[in-house]
Design an enzyme around this catalytic site. Sequence first.
Site, mmCIF file in Angstrom:
data_model
loop_
_atom_site.group_PDB
_atom_site.id
_atom_site.type_symbol
_atom_site.label_atom_id
_atom_site.label_comp_id
_atom_site.label_asym_id
_atom_site.label_seq_id
_atom_site.Cartn_x
_atom_site.Cartn_y
_atom_site.Cartn_z
ATOM 1 N N CYS B 14 0.841 -1.194 0.000
ATOM 2 C CA CYS B 14 0.000 0.000 0.000
ATOM 3 C C CYS B 14 0.885 1.256 0.000
ATOM 4 C CB CYS B 14 -0.893 0.000 1.227
ATOM 5 S SG CYS B 14 0.021 0.321 2.742
ATOM 6 N N CYS B 17 3.178 1.564 2.936
ATOM 7 C CA CYS B 17 4.292 0.614 2.897
ATOM 8 C C CYS B 17 5.398 1.148 1.994
ATOM 9 C CB CYS B 17 3.820 -0.746 2.368
ATOM 10 S SG CYS B 17 2.493 -1.497 3.322
#
Lengths: 131, 79
Positions: B14, B17
Amino acid sequence: MSKKEASLTTENDTCCGAESKAVILGCSGGSNVGQIANNLMIELDKSGVGNAYCLAGVGAGLSGFVETAKAARTIVIDGCPVACGKKVFKNYGITPTQYFVVTEMGIEKNHVFEDLREEMAQALSYIMEKI
Amino acid sequence: MSTRQKIQILGTGCPKCIKLTEHAEKAAKEAGVAYEIEKVTDIRKIMDMGVMITPALAIEGEVKSVGKVLSIEEIKKLL
């Protein structure tokens, strides 16, 4: 993907902790109330309240477990006032978001494991009212 | 022989991340630390490390943070 794998909080739901599910830890001790605590954890997981989690992992000081316990909303269920779960958390400076003790649900501690269904129903009813 | 620090970013990819990965790389470069980055995206592996909220950061196999994007300065202190 299995149901359990899907329960990790990731990008598809609330990646990065925004509205993450609670993690639930039961003491799993060697008594009726310890096993009821464990069963409560499983039932709460099944009902979608949160994810069953590993108190032993936190107790062992495994970094992923300790850091998750610090970051997550946590529900800790101890069987009795010895409060092992709460003390495991305290060792790492963590306070559970919600905390329950099975003996405070009108259930007496003993060493009988044969049939916990009635006590389990009583405890589950108690905890669902509080959550 | 220099030893590379193993930095693991746990998460399925994501934006947060990715941001944590960027911060980790910048932190290692600014700190002058030899490093290697591993992106751990397999949920099974992430859960095996006990992590239930992503992104998470591990250094040399030790999970250092869970569920947040550490700043570059915060990561430097961990290296």
